[in-house]
Design a protein around this motif. Structure first.
Motif, PDB file in Angstrom:
ATOM      1  N   ASP A 143     -19.006 -88.801  -4.398  1.00 53.11           N
ATOM      2  CA  ASP A 143     -19.017 -90.037  -4.442  1.00 53.11           C
ATOM      3  C   ASP A 143     -20.093 -91.181  -5.244  1.00 53.11           C
ATOM      4  O   ASP A 143     -19.668 -92.128  -5.460  1.00 53.11           O
ATOM      5  CB  ASP A 143     -18.074 -90.664  -4.029  1.00 53.11           C
ATOM      6  CG  ASP A 143     -18.030 -90.741  -2.843  1.00 53.11           C
ATOM      7  OD1 ASP A 143     -19.434 -89.975  -2.240  1.00 53.11           O
ATOM      8  OD2 ASP A 143     -17.475 -91.182  -1.726  1.00 53.11           O
ATOM      9  N   GLY A 144     -21.039 -90.414  -4.534  1.00 52.35           N
ATOM     10  CA  GLY A 144     -21.687 -91.615  -3.975  1.00 52.35           C
ATOM     11  C   GLY A 144     -22.671 -92.291  -2.873  1.00 52.35           C
ATOM     12  O   GLY A 144     -23.512 -93.298  -2.526  1.00 52.35           O
ATOM     13  N   SER A 145     -21.381 -92.014  -2.172  1.00 51.86           N
ATOM     14  CA  SER A 145     -21.604 -93.027  -0.310  1.00 51.86           C
ATOM     15  C   SER A 145     -21.936 -92.375   0.141  1.00 51.86           C
ATOM     16  O   SER A 145     -22.861 -92.520   1.325  1.00 51.86           O
ATOM     17  CB  SER A 145     -19.988 -93.326  -1.033  1.00 51.86           C
ATOM     18  OG  SER A 145     -20.221 -94.791  -1.841  1.00 51.86           O
ATOM     19  N   THR A 146     -20.733 -91.314   0.456  1.00 49.90           N
ATOM     20  CA  THR A 146     -21.340 -89.602   1.420  1.00 49.90           C
ATOM     21  C   THR A 146     -21.490 -89.105   0.624  1.00 49.90           C
ATOM     22  O   THR A 146     -21.532 -88.181   0.009  1.00 49.90           O
ATOM     23  CB  THR A 146     -20.170 -89.817   2.465  1.00 49.90           C
ATOM     24  OG1 THR A 146     -18.630 -89.153   1.313  1.00 49.90           O
ATOM     25  CG2 THR A 146     -19.337 -90.899   2.643  1.00 49.90           C
ATOM     26  N   TRP A 147     -23.032 -88.293   2.242  1.00 49.63           N
ATOM     27  CA  TRP A 147     -23.800 -87.174   1.565  1.00 49.63           C
ATOM     28  C   TRP A 147     -23.459 -85.818   2.243  1.00 49.63           C
ATOM     29  O   TRP A 147     -23.203 -86.587   3.828  1.00 49.63           O
ATOM     30  CB  TRP A 147     -25.261 -87.168   1.613  1.00 49.63           C
ATOM     31  CG  TRP A 147     -25.342 -88.559   0.687  1.00 49.63           C
ATOM     32  CD1 TRP A 147     -25.186 -89.723  -0.089  1.00 49.63           C
ATOM     33  CD2 TRP A 147     -25.729 -88.331  -0.720  1.00 49.63           C
ATOM     34  NE1 TRP A 147     -25.237 -90.421  -0.555  1.00 49.63           N
ATOM     35  CE2 TRP A 147     -25.468 -89.827  -1.491  1.00 49.63           C
ATOM     36  CE3 TRP A 147     -25.987 -87.121  -1.419  1.00 49.63           C
ATOM     37  CZ2 TRP A 147     -26.351 -89.924  -2.846  1.00 49.63           C
ATOM     38  CZ3 TRP A 147     -26.175 -87.685  -3.117  1.00 49.63           C
ATOM     39  CH2 TRP A 147     -27.229 -89.079  -3.173  1.00 49.63           C
ATOM     40  N   ASP A 148     -23.334 -84.746   1.504  1.00 46.57           N
ATOM     41  CA  ASP A 148     -23.929 -83.254   2.910  1.00 46.57           C
ATOM     42  C   ASP A 148     -24.764 -83.381   2.766  1.00 46.57           C
ATOM     43  O   ASP A 148     -25.881 -83.407   2.236  1.00 46.57           O
ATOM     44  CB  ASP A 148     -22.995 -82.339   2.236  1.00 46.57           C
ATOM     45  CG  ASP A 148     -21.433 -82.797   1.799  1.00 46.57           C
ATOM     46  OD1 ASP A 148     -20.967 -83.200   2.909  1.00 46.57           O
ATOM     47  OD2 ASP A 148     -20.309 -81.681   1.185  1.00 46.57           O
ATOM     48  N   LYS A 149     -25.592 -83.468   4.060  1.00 47.85           N
ATOM     49  CA  LYS A 149     -26.964 -82.442   4.060  1.00 47.85           C
ATOM     50  C   LYS A 149     -27.058 -80.742   4.130  1.00 47.85           C
ATOM     51  O   LYS A 149     -26.788 -80.379   4.794  1.00 47.85           O
ATOM     52  CB  LYS A 149     -27.127 -82.607   5.423  1.00 47.85           C
ATOM     53  CG  LYS A 149     -28.149 -84.520   5.952  1.00 47.85           C
ATOM     54  CD  LYS A 149     -28.517 -84.144   6.904  1.00 47.85           C
ATOM     55  CE  LYS A 149     -27.714 -86.245   7.378  1.00 47.85           C
ATOM     56  NZ  LYS A 149     -29.492 -86.612   8.414  1.00 47.85           N
TER      57      LYS A 149
END
Length: 292
Positions: free
Chosen positions: A159-165
């Motif tokens: 979503d461009g807001s939350t990211w998985d590393k």
């Protein structure tokens, strides 16, 4: 500033130099070597894209995003003259970018992910402001894939807001399979590495050393090496066949619009091919780009 052309044969040291050269923000020497204006010269290119709806050429540079005007001169898009590092255009037409603010602009040094929905005229912050400088961005399968150069890792966001590393790595560019969302390639100083689990792990590097990749159809993966030699792979990077050479010295960016339509930036220009890289025509001149 004297241009430094990347010479053949290609070595790991050449790509290592490119990786280290793109590791930071603006410097005094960079600014002195750039003479951008609303219409003028461009240098230090970080990305090239063709808009999916307007079909315009967009060039992300050290001081803003440019497009050719009616006379073929670089025209500044909008009024932001930031150092646009990572840059991609989604299928919807939205621009996604990262980098550093222009000198004197009140903003954190790392822009995180920013987005424009009006063709680069205006931008809004999306996420990771002040935390991350993405040097490579890809939008595929409804997902954003980014190489976070600040922390040396791959990040993925729906979503461009939350990211998985994902994996820790040192890369110059990434490419995502147009067929398999979990298959990601990355260019490193040791060769092209591959992930089949969404970037959580990568295999050992192959023998082919590439600077930039662009994967437009399952059988059309393009790679350009640090000397400007362009190759195409029909099997996802396992084997490569040389198709041509991008003029102008060391490469700065590559995008495949279709299986036969390519745009590449080198030390002295932005070039376009409509025959799969066999021949190229210059679209824009570049100055003082060789030392970046």
């Amino acid at each position: 500033m004297k241009k430094r052309h990347l010479a053949a044969p290609v070595t790991a040291a050449v790509l290592a130099l490119a990786l280290s050269a793109c590791s930071g923000g603006s410097t005094a020497s960079d600014d002195a070597g750039t003479k951008d204006s609303s219409t003028g010269t461009i240098s230090h290119i970080h990305g090239v894209e063709v808009g999916p709806t307007d079909k315009k050429l967009y060039v992300a540079t050290h001081e803003g995003i440019y497009t050719p005007d009616a006379k073929g001169r670089p025209q500044l898009v909008g009024d932001r003259k930031d150092d646009f590092m990572g840059f991609t255009v989604a299928a919807s037409g939205s621009f996604l970018a990262s980098g550093h603010p222009a000198p004197g602009r009140d903003a954190p040094n790392n822009l995180g992910l920013i987005e424009s929905t009006d063709g680069g005229k205006t931008w809004k912050d999306r996420s990771l402001v002040g935390e991350v400088d993405f040097h490579s961005l890809e939008h595929a399968h409804g997902t954003i894939y980014g190489y976070d150069s600040t922390n040396g890792l791959l990040r993925v966001s729906a979503d461009g807001s939350t990211w998985d590393k994902r994996s820790k790595l040192s890369a110059l560019d990434i490419a995502v399979s147009p067929q398999e969302a979990q298959t990601i390639l990355a260019t490193t100083e040791s060769g092209v590495i591959r992930s089949t689990d969404g970037g959580r792990s990568f295999n050992k590097a192959g023998r082919s050393v590439m600077a930039f990749l662009s994967w437009v159809t399952p059988d059309a993966l393009y790679g350009i090496d640090p000397a400007g030699e362009l190759s195409r792979s029909a099997d996802g990077g396992r084997t490569w066949q040389k198709v041509g050479t991008v003029p102008g010295g060391g490469p700065q960016a590559l995008t495949a619009v279709t299986a036969t339509h390519l745009v590449a930036a080198s030390q002295d220009g932005v070039y376009e091919s409509t025959n799969g890289g066999k021949t190229f025509a210059k679209r824009l001149d570049v100055t003082s780009g060789g030392d970046h």
